[in-house]
Design a protein around this motif. Structure first.
Motif, mmCIF file in Angstrom:
data_model
loop_
_atom_site.group_PDB
_atom_site.id
_atom_site.type_symbol
_atom_site.label_atom_id
_atom_site.label_comp_id
_atom_site.label_asym_id
_atom_site.label_seq_id
_atom_site.Cartn_x
_atom_site.Cartn_y
_atom_site.Cartn_z
ATOM 1 N N UNK A 176 0.843 -1.201 0.000
ATOM 2 C CA UNK A 176 0.000 0.000 0.000
ATOM 3 C C UNK A 176 0.878 1.251 0.000
ATOM 4 N N UNK A 177 0.453 2.257 -0.753
ATOM 5 C CA UNK A 177 1.171 3.531 -0.763
ATOM 6 C C UNK A 177 0.570 4.411 0.329
ATOM 7 N N UNK A 178 1.070 4.206 1.549
ATOM 8 C CA UNK A 178 0.439 4.860 2.703
ATOM 9 C C UNK A 178 0.565 6.381 2.658
ATOM 10 N N UNK A 179 1.670 6.872 2.090
ATOM 11 C CA UNK A 179 1.828 8.344 2.006
ATOM 12 C C UNK A 179 0.737 8.940 1.112
ATOM 13 N N UNK A 180 0.523 8.264 -0.014
ATOM 14 C CA UNK A 180 -0.502 8.754 -0.951
ATOM 15 C C UNK A 180 -1.898 8.678 -0.307
ATOM 16 N N UNK A 181 -2.149 7.580 0.390
ATOM 17 C CA UNK A 181 -3.460 7.406 1.033
ATOM 18 C C UNK A 181 -3.671 8.512 2.071
ATOM 19 N N UNK A 182 -2.618 8.776 2.855
ATOM 20 C CA UNK A 182 -2.735 9.823 3.894
ATOM 21 C C UNK A 182 -2.923 11.201 3.266
ATOM 22 N N UNK A 183 -2.169 11.475 2.181
ATOM 23 C CA UNK A 183 -2.291 12.779 1.508
ATOM 24 C C UNK A 183 -3.721 12.971 0.995
ATOM 25 N N UNK A 184 -4.302 11.926 0.433
ATOM 26 C CA UNK A 184 -5.677 11.999 -0.068
ATOM 27 C C UNK A 184 -6.640 12.300 1.076
ATOM 28 N N UNK A 185 -6.422 11.624 2.205
ATOM 29 C CA UNK A 185 -7.303 11.800 3.381
ATOM 30 C C UNK A 185 -7.239 13.237 3.885
ATOM 31 N N UNK A 186 -5.980 13.786 3.919
ATOM 32 C CA UNK A 186 -5.832 15.150 4.432
ATOM 33 C C UNK A 186 -6.540 16.170 3.554
ATOM 34 N N UNK A 187 -6.610 15.873 2.245
ATOM 35 C CA UNK A 187 -7.262 16.790 1.319
ATOM 36 C C UNK A 187 -8.769 16.814 1.543
ATOM 37 N N UNK A 188 -9.343 15.644 1.837
ATOM 38 C CA UNK A 188 -10.823 15.553 1.897
ATOM 39 C C UNK A 188 -11.362 16.022 3.248
#
Ligand code: IMP
Ligand code: MG
Length: 188
Positions: A176-188
């Motif tokens: 899993x690309x956890x950095x990308x997942x977290x970045x997406x979460x922070x945006x929403x």
């Protein structure tokens, strides 16, 4: 194969999984070929689902299906609570051969708990089949009887494995690309 954008790297392809599932099913049916009553497969929800179904469909012996649900992650990427059994099997397994089917063993705490719990029901035998084994992460004394692949110490998704309930439906196993997942979460 198209890589999902939240997956950093595919580490086990669909073809590799299917080939290994066929080998495991052969070994398991040979091992249990002389048992008197149908083998009881116990799937650990929800991650086991694709692996459970694929193995079951390839097993050329009589078997029945049961499921359990154990909670330990609460949406994080490492265990946050002691494993708790939320949903138990229905069948009487006394004097029966039981095979636990799991997606992945990490610390081993979930399975130790399950084996203890099921042992109280006095089955004839309990064995463990897991698709993935993070052997290096083990903190309790527990080994699978059969495993598909040894897994690296990364958070894996796909073929049943989830990150916060998504990505279970990928046909392969990936990191899993956890950095990308977290970045997406922070945006929403
Ligand atoms: P254990 O109790 O530490 O062995 O954890 C086992 C459970 O944690 C498995 O049944 C999975 O549900 C979950 N798990 C462990 N590693 C991963 C992973 O890399 N991705 C997704 N779920 C995982
Ligand atoms: Mg699991």
């Amino acid at each position: 194969m198209l890589k999902h954008n939240l997956v950093k790297e595919i580490i086990i392809t669909e073809e590799q999984i299917q080939k290994r599932v066929t080998e495991l099913a052969k070994e398991i049916e040979t091992y249990y070929q002389n048992i008197e009553k149908p083998l009881i497969l116990i799937g650990i929800l929800r991650g086991c689902l694709p692996f459970f179904a694929d193995v079951m469909m390839k097993l050329n012996i009589e078997c029945t299906t049961e499921f359990m649900y154990v909670e330990s992650y609460l949406g994080q990427t490492s265990p946050t609570i002691e494993p708790r059994i939320k949903f138990d099997i229905f069948a009487d397994i006394k004097d029966r051969d039981v095979l636990i089917v799991e997606d992945i063993i990490d610390s081993g705490k979930t399975l130790i708990k399950l084996v203890e719990h099921l042992t109280q029901k006095q089955p004839k035998s309990i064995k463990i089949l897991t698709l993935l084994d993070k052997k290096a992460k083990r903190i309790v004394d527990l080994e699978a009887d059969w495993f598909g692949f040894e897994a690296p110490d990364h958070f894996l998704v796909g073929y049943g494995l989830d990150y916060q309930e998504i990505l279970r439906n990928l046909p392969y196993i990936g990191i899993a690309d956890l950095e990308k997942i977290k970045a997406l979460k922070n945006k929403s």
